[in-house]
Write a protein that holds these residues in place. Structure first.
Motif, PDB file in Angstrom:
ATOM      1  N   ALA A   8      -7.994  -5.095  -7.994  1.00 10.25           N
ATOM      2  CA  ALA A   8      -9.348  -5.538  -7.641  1.00 10.25           C
ATOM      3  C   ALA A   8      -9.451  -5.987  -6.188  1.00 10.25           C
ATOM      4  N   ASP A   9      -8.334  -6.378  -5.580  1.00 14.14           N
ATOM      5  CA  ASP A   9      -8.349  -6.898  -4.209  1.00 14.14           C
ATOM      6  C   ASP A   9      -7.903  -5.880  -3.163  1.00 14.14           C
ATOM      7  N   LEU A  10      -7.782  -4.608  -3.524  1.00 15.92           N
ATOM      8  CA  LEU A  10      -7.317  -3.614  -2.561  1.00 15.92           C
ATOM      9  C   LEU A  10      -8.169  -3.580  -1.294  1.00 15.92           C
ATOM     10  N   ALA A  11      -9.480  -3.690  -1.428  1.00 19.15           N
ATOM     11  CA  ALA A  11     -10.366  -3.606  -0.257  1.00 19.15           C
ATOM     12  C   ALA A  11     -10.105  -4.716   0.751  1.00 19.15           C
ATOM     13  N   THR A  12      -9.508  -5.815   0.319  1.00 17.21           N
ATOM     14  CA  THR A  12      -9.221  -6.910   1.256  1.00 17.21           C
ATOM     15  C   THR A  12      -8.109  -6.536   2.240  1.00 17.21           C
ATOM     16  N   LEU A  13      -7.426  -5.432   1.980  1.00 19.15           N
ATOM     17  CA  LEU A  13      -6.331  -5.006   2.848  1.00 19.15           C
ATOM     18  C   LEU A  13      -6.799  -4.239   4.081  1.00 19.15           C
ATOM     19  N   ILE A  14      -8.050  -3.805   4.115  1.00 14.89           N
ATOM     20  CA  ILE A  14      -8.527  -2.999   5.243  1.00 14.89           C
ATOM     21  C   ILE A  14      -8.289  -3.761   6.541  1.00 14.89           C
ATOM     22  N   GLY A  15      -7.595  -3.086   7.460  1.00 14.85           N
ATOM     23  CA  GLY A  15      -7.272  -3.683   8.751  1.00 14.85           C
ATOM     24  C   GLY A  15      -5.992  -4.492   8.755  1.00 14.85           C
ATOM     25  N   SER A  16      -5.393  -4.668   7.601  1.00 14.48           N
ATOM     26  CA  SER A  16      -4.170  -5.477   7.500  1.00 14.48           C
ATOM     27  C   SER A  16      -2.943  -4.667   7.891  1.00 14.48           C
ATOM     28  N   GLU A  17      -2.030  -5.345   8.569  1.00 13.81           N
ATOM     29  CA  GLU A  17      -0.739  -4.739   8.850  1.00 13.81           C
ATOM     30  C   GLU A  17       0.235  -5.168   7.763  1.00 13.81           C
ATOM     31  N   LEU A  18       0.987  -4.216   7.258  1.00 17.14           N
ATOM     32  CA  LEU A  18       1.974  -4.454   6.214  1.00 17.14           C
ATOM     33  C   LEU A  18       3.364  -4.260   6.806  1.00 17.14           C
ATOM     34  N   GLY A  19       4.273  -5.144   6.439  1.00 14.59           N
ATOM     35  CA  GLY A  19       5.645  -4.957   6.865  1.00 14.59           C
ATOM     36  C   GLY A  19       6.091  -5.970   7.885  1.00 14.59           C
ATOM     37  N   PRO A  20       7.252  -5.744   8.413  1.00 16.26           N
ATOM     38  CA  PRO A  20       8.048  -4.530   8.288  1.00 16.26           C
ATOM     39  C   PRO A  20       8.782  -4.446   6.953  1.00 16.26           C
ATOM     40  N   SER A  21       9.174  -3.235   6.619  1.00 10.92           N
ATOM     41  CA  SER A  21       9.939  -2.987   5.398  1.00 10.92           C
ATOM     42  C   SER A  21      11.382  -3.410   5.609  1.00 10.92           C
ATOM     43  N   GLU A  22      12.161  -3.245   4.565  1.00  6.50           N
ATOM     44  CA  GLU A  22      13.610  -3.407   4.682  1.00  6.50           C
ATOM     45  C   GLU A  22      14.155  -2.219   5.495  1.00  6.50           C
ATOM     46  N   TRP A  23      15.323  -2.386   6.057  1.00  4.55           N
ATOM     47  CA  TRP A  23      15.995  -1.302   6.771  1.00  4.55           C
ATOM     48  C   TRP A  23      16.644  -0.338   5.784  1.00  4.55           C
ATOM     49  N   ILE A  24      16.677   0.937   6.134  1.00  2.00           N
ATOM     50  CA  ILE A  24      17.408   1.964   5.383  1.00  2.00           C
ATOM     51  C   ILE A  24      18.426   2.604   6.330  1.00  2.00           C
ATOM     52  N   ASP A  25      19.672   2.700   5.888  1.00  2.00           N
ATOM     53  CA  ASP A  25      20.742   3.285   6.692  1.00  2.00           C
ATOM     54  C   ASP A  25      20.639   4.808   6.713  1.00  2.00           C
ATOM     55  N   ILE A  26      20.828   5.367   7.893  1.00  2.00           N
ATOM     56  CA  ILE A  26      20.872   6.826   8.043  1.00  2.00           C
ATOM     57  C   ILE A  26      22.337   7.207   8.231  1.00  2.00           C
TER      58      ILE A  26
END
Length: 150
Positions: A8-26
């Motif tokens: 129900a709160d998805l629209a509140t995310l507009i303009g929001s920055e998410l992260g950073p994520s966890e690191w993944i090893d290459i």
């Protein structure tokens, strides 16, 4: 860092920055496994000795390997509660900006651009950036479409 919201709160995310994520090893093993799965055994990816003398000074991940890591990276950025199904709907634009060297790590940040209603759910338009450790430029930039069904 994972952001958790209800459907129900998805629209509140507009303009929001998410992260950073966890690191993944290459790792070279990850690159070789991807090469086997895609039949892309180009030496710049799979031959560390030859790649030392190549244009990147060592082996690099396939661009599409880096892109495929959007799956676990995205999962670590956003958790939506109250949904029955989550679907990767596609990509509008993808650019491979800089190489991802074997032995480095990648992580992602994202900005929610738009949330629109679709039959039975909502679609998020997300600008996502994958950064590789040690690179001054992003490794991958993409506009991703994710659907959530309630």
């Amino acid at each position: 860092m994972t952001t958790t919201v209800t459907y129900a709160d998805l629209a509140t995310l507009i303009g929001s920055e998410l992260g950073p994520s966890e690191w993944i090893d290459i790792t070279q093993e990850r690159v070789n496994t991807f090469a086997d799965a895609t039949d892309d055994h180009q030496w710049i990816h799979t031959d560390p000795e030859r790649a030392k003398d190549g244009p990147f000074g060592g082996p690099i991940a396939h661009g599409f390997l880096s892109l495929s890591l959007l799956i676990p990276l995205w999962e670590s950025l956003l958790d939506v509660e109250g949904v029955t199904t989550k679907v990767n709907y596609g990509l509008d634009k993808v650019r491979f900006v800089s190489p991802v060297r074997v032995g480095s790590r990648v992580r992602a940040t994202a900005t929610v651009v738009e949330v629109t209603e679709v039959a039975g759910g909502a679609q998020l338009t997300i600008d996502i950036t994958i950064d590789a450790e040690g690179n001054s430029k992003p490794a991958v930039v993409a506009r991703s479409l994710q659907r959530f069904y309630a």
